[in-house]
Design an enzyme around this catalytic site. Structure first.
Site, short mmCIF file in Angstrom:
data_model
loop_
_atom_site.label_atom_id
_atom_site.label_comp_id
_atom_site.label_asym_id
_atom_site.label_seq_id
_atom_site.Cartn_x
_atom_site.Cartn_y
_atom_site.Cartn_z
N CYS A 27 0.85 -1.19 0.00
CA CYS A 27 0.00 0.00 0.00
C CYS A 27 0.89 1.24 0.00
CB CYS A 27 -0.93 0.01 1.22
SG CYS A 27 -0.04 0.07 2.78
N CYS A 30 3.37 1.80 2.86
CA CYS A 30 4.63 1.05 2.77
C CYS A 30 5.68 1.89 2.03
CB CYS A 30 4.41 -0.27 2.03
SG CYS A 30 3.32 -1.44 2.86
N ASP A 446 -0.83 19.81 -26.21
CA ASP A 446 0.04 19.73 -27.37
C ASP A 446 -0.73 20.23 -28.58
OD1 ASP A 446 2.28 18.86 -29.02
OD2 ASP A 446 0.97 17.22 -29.65
N ASP A 646 -0.25 13.36 -27.94
CA ASP A 646 -0.50 12.16 -28.73
C ASP A 646 0.75 11.52 -29.30
OD1 ASP A 646 0.00 14.17 -30.72
OD2 ASP A 646 -0.92 12.82 -32.19
N ASP A 650 5.72 13.61 -26.87
CA ASP A 650 4.97 14.06 -25.69
C ASP A 650 5.17 13.14 -24.49
OD1 ASP A 650 3.78 16.17 -27.16
OD2 ASP A 650 2.30 14.79 -27.98
#
Length: 758
Positions: A27, A30, A446, A646, A650
């Site tokens: 988790c 931790c 972008d 896209d 990027d």
């Protein structure tokens, strides 16, 4: 690549970084515990543990610490850290596949064993033969492997927490399931112990189904989490896969195909049309157009001539090139992008779940109340029933405090929210993006492929004032000449002509003028089409300078056309703005978000696109590393940043941003690097995703509130505070019912997200 690296901007000279895979985390708390422990080690400058990628990123002084010392420090607190291996798709993917495979196996086995237990419990004696004493023994036999084999990760994590005086969600799971299991086991083995507590005949009441169901539900959540973790590695796998495996080396006047790893700076290489550039280099001879979209994101190939730089993994489209290698191996632009993605993923701090934070206080409090309840009833209860009453009251406390509702509060809302998003074409990779997206303050968009369509298209066809051609005829003749061209601009002109149902002719001759355009014979006429310099070279004077200047100011790419030595007109092309882009930007602003345009394109084109969609702030002419740096700078200003893109270029910015949003039509690397993927190329899905995040987080907060309310009211009643006034002592059956009702309320509240309007 993963491993130990040298100095880095922003850190002291001589510092090093190591990225260590860490096993055993269950988790977010931790990860926080490991991070705090590493930060205290001698020589450590900074430590960041990413729970999603199971990686500890540590900046340290090599003179004061070594990677082996840091790995040993992690092992000292009950986890396993290993020194990094060289990056390859296999080494990156293997740990993630192994972890998710083990979880999937445990989940399936737990579900199969728990189903009969749930059927027996839900029958309430209405099924003949299921109310006999042997039925409890059957439930004991089925539940035992569910708890102590399928649930081993929870018990192991809870034990580690106990050893280091900390509590988390696993501690709650172990407490609740153990209370239900051991009480039920005792009631099965010695039912006579509970005859004084209202069970005078028949099999004792047992709660094996509670223990089994909790384990199954939590395992399902962990399996989904592991699946999302695998995707974090997939982006790096794909980036590594882009690198060409071989290069064509020129030596002693002959060609030799060699492994790309053997190429060194100064080697002379040949790259034919259609092949990938193997390393970063400089053009020695030849002219061609290079598709650099993986690096810059721009769809229009860049013309290259001797002296120009070329980059590994970009594609040579038209002519053969002789290049001199300048950067190889880890120094290439592709490998730098890979490093940026890994650093950005490793730098994301894990989000501490509210349940984990509260559990640090809640778990010890429940234990104390249960122990105190047992002690008080042992001291104050009637001697003949004090053992049974003490057990019943203390076990009721633990059962009603069982974290079933608490454990369901977040995952059920996330499951419904992400399902609702999927119906709308919005794929959200788990709860972490949902948790962050509702706090966003800045959206970075972008340009190419995000605000624009990503491919060039014809925007204007302008015959000259003295030309005998109409728009369609000018377009038809140029398209006829370009029909055999491999250049994207020529292909765009052909597409536009065919969309207008124009009949194309067959050129009698065709010749490419490298870097300038084309020359062809069409319908008995000689045609030139290309840059203005092509016409100037042939002594053709332009009368359309004003029109050309106006179109260029709008970011258009121009093709000048001449027939038989006279100017015929202009064809303008551009990467066109998506029709919904302006509406999407307006919606984002209405949500109170700052919108920024970021692109590798030139400032003129970027500004023209920004004006069309209503964006005020623009960053242009950026390389992949520059985009990531801009995102980091915004974060340093206290902004919570989402990046929408896209392309491969990027990927570093998508990973660096607090939330990465990829357009579904984009590259695989961009999609894998992102936290949210839009399956349709519709920017209006971005404000919808943010609205969905806000609705989901609102539901999670409501769920947690009701889960804690049930505990706050139920625990005192289970402890017996009403007994002196009413004579009523809450039995584990009622405690189980209260626990179930809290779970039902959480699930029903989460299901309301299916009807939310976005």
């Amino acid at each position: 690549m993963p491993g130990v690296t040298g100095t880095h901007p922003g850190h002291q000279a001589g510092s090093a970084r190591v990225d260590m895979p860490v096993d055993g985390m269950s988790c977010a708390s931790c990860a926080q515990r490991i991070e705090k422990h590493l930060s205290k080690q001698p020589g450590v400058e900074t430590a960041s543990v990413n729970f999603a990628t199971r990686t500890a990123t540590v900046r340290y002084d090599p003179g004061a610490a070594a990677p082996s010392d840091l790995a040993r420090a992690v092992s000292d607190i009950g986890f396993t850290a290993s020194l990094p291996a060289p990056a390859s798709p296999a080494t990156i993917a293997q740990p993630h596949h192994a972890a998710s495979g083990s979880l999937f196996t445990r989940t399936i086995i737990a579900a199969c064993l728990s189903l009969p237990v749930l059927i027996i419990a839900m029958s309430h004696g209405r099924i003949a033969g299921l109310d006999a004493p042997w039925v409890n023994w059957l439930q004991l036999a089925l539940t035992t492997p569910v708890l102590f084999w399928c649930g081993t990760p929870f018990f192991r994590a809870a034990w580690k927490g106990l050893l280091h005086a900390s509590a988390n969600m696993d501690t709650l799971v172990v407490l609740g399931t153990s209370a239900a299991y051991f009480y039920s086991a005792v009631a099965t083995i010695r039912p006579d112990l509970f005859t004084h507590a209202g069970q005078s005949h028949g099999p004792a009441h047992v709660y094996f189904e509670s223990a089994a169901a909790i384990i199954v539900l939590i395992l399902i959540g962990r399996s989904l989490e592991a699946r999302a973790t695998r995707r974090a590695a997939a982006a790096i796998e794909r980036l590594i896969g882009l690198q060409p495996r071989t290069a064509r080396l020129l030596r002693d006047g002959s060609e030799h195909d060699v492994p790309v790893d053997s190429v060194v700076p100064g080697n002379h290489l040949l790259v034919r049309p259609g092949e990938k550039i193997p390393v970063d280099g400089e053009v020695e001879s030849g002219d061609s157009a290079i598709d650099e979209s993986m690096l810059t994101g721009e769809s229009i190939p860049i013309d290259k001539k001797p002296g120009d730089a070329v980059f590994a993994a970009t594609i040579n489209t038209t002519g053969a090139l002789h290049i001199i290698a300048t950067r190889t191996g880890a120094d290439t632009a592709l490998q730098q992008i890979l490093r940026l993605v890994q650093e950005a993923q490793g730098s994301k701090a894990p989000i501490a779940r509210l349940a984990d934070r509260v559990s640090a206080v809640f778990v010890p409090a429940v234990l104390a109340v249960a122990i105190l309840t047992f002690a008080l009833w042992w001291l104050l209860g009637p001697p003949e029933t004090r053992l049974a009453m003490s057990l019943l009251a203390s076990v009721s406390v633990l059962i009603i405090a069982c974290p079933c509702a608490l454990g369901l509060a977040t995952p059920t809302a996330i499951m419904v929210g992400t399902g609702r998003g999927a119906e709308m074409g919005i794929l959200i990779k788990g709860g972490k993006p949902l948790e962050i997206a509702h706090r966003l303050s800045t959206i970075v968009l972008d340009k190419t492929g995000t605000i624009t369509s990503g491919t060039p298209g014809v925007t204007d066809v302008l015959p000259s004032r003295l030309s005998p051609f109409s728009q369609d005829e000018l377009l038809r003749v140029v398209a006829s000449a370009e029909r055999g061209s491999e250049h994207p601009l020529g292909a765009a002109i052909v597409r536009e002509a065919r969309s207008r149902n124009l009949v194309l002719s067959e050129p009698a001759s065709f010749r490419a003028a490298a870097g300038l355009g084309i020359e062809a014979a069409i319908d008995g006429r000689t045609m030139l089409a290309g840059r203005a310099a092509l016409l100037e070279k042939r002594g053709i004077r332009s009368t359309m300078a004003a029109e050309a200047q106006a179109l260029a100011a709008q970011g258009r790419t121009l093709m000048h056309v001449a027939f038989d030595g006279r100017e015929a007109g202009l064809i303008a092309l551009a990467d066109t703005v998506r029709p919904e882009a302006r509406e999407a930007v307006d919606q984002l602003r209405a949500q109170g978000l700052q919108v920024i345009l970021m692109t590798g394109d030139n400032e003129t084109t970027a500004a023209a696109v920004a004006r069309q969609v209503g964006i005020d702030q623009v960053f242009a002419e950026l390389l992949p590393g520059d985009k990531a740096d801009k995102v980091r700078a915004l974060q340093e200003q206290g902004r919570i940043v989402a990046m929408v893109g896209d392309g491969i270029n990027d990927a570093p910015a998508l990973a660096r941003a607090d939330i990465g949003i990829a357009i579904g039509s984009g590259t695989d690397v961009a999609i894998e690097s992102a936290d949210i993927t839009l399956m349709r190329s519709d920017l209006r899905a971005v404000p919808r995703a943010i609205a969905l995040s806000r609705a989901t987080m609102r539901t999670i907060r409501q769920n947690l509130f009701w889960a804690f309310v049930y505990n706050a009211l139920g625990i005192p009643i289970a402890a017996g505070v009403l007994y002196p006034f009413t004579g009523w002592l809450l039995s584990p059956i009622i405690a189980s019912a209260a626990m179930a009702s809290s779970s039902v309320s959480v699930v029903l509240n989460s299901l309301r997200l299916r009807r939310v309007e976005l």
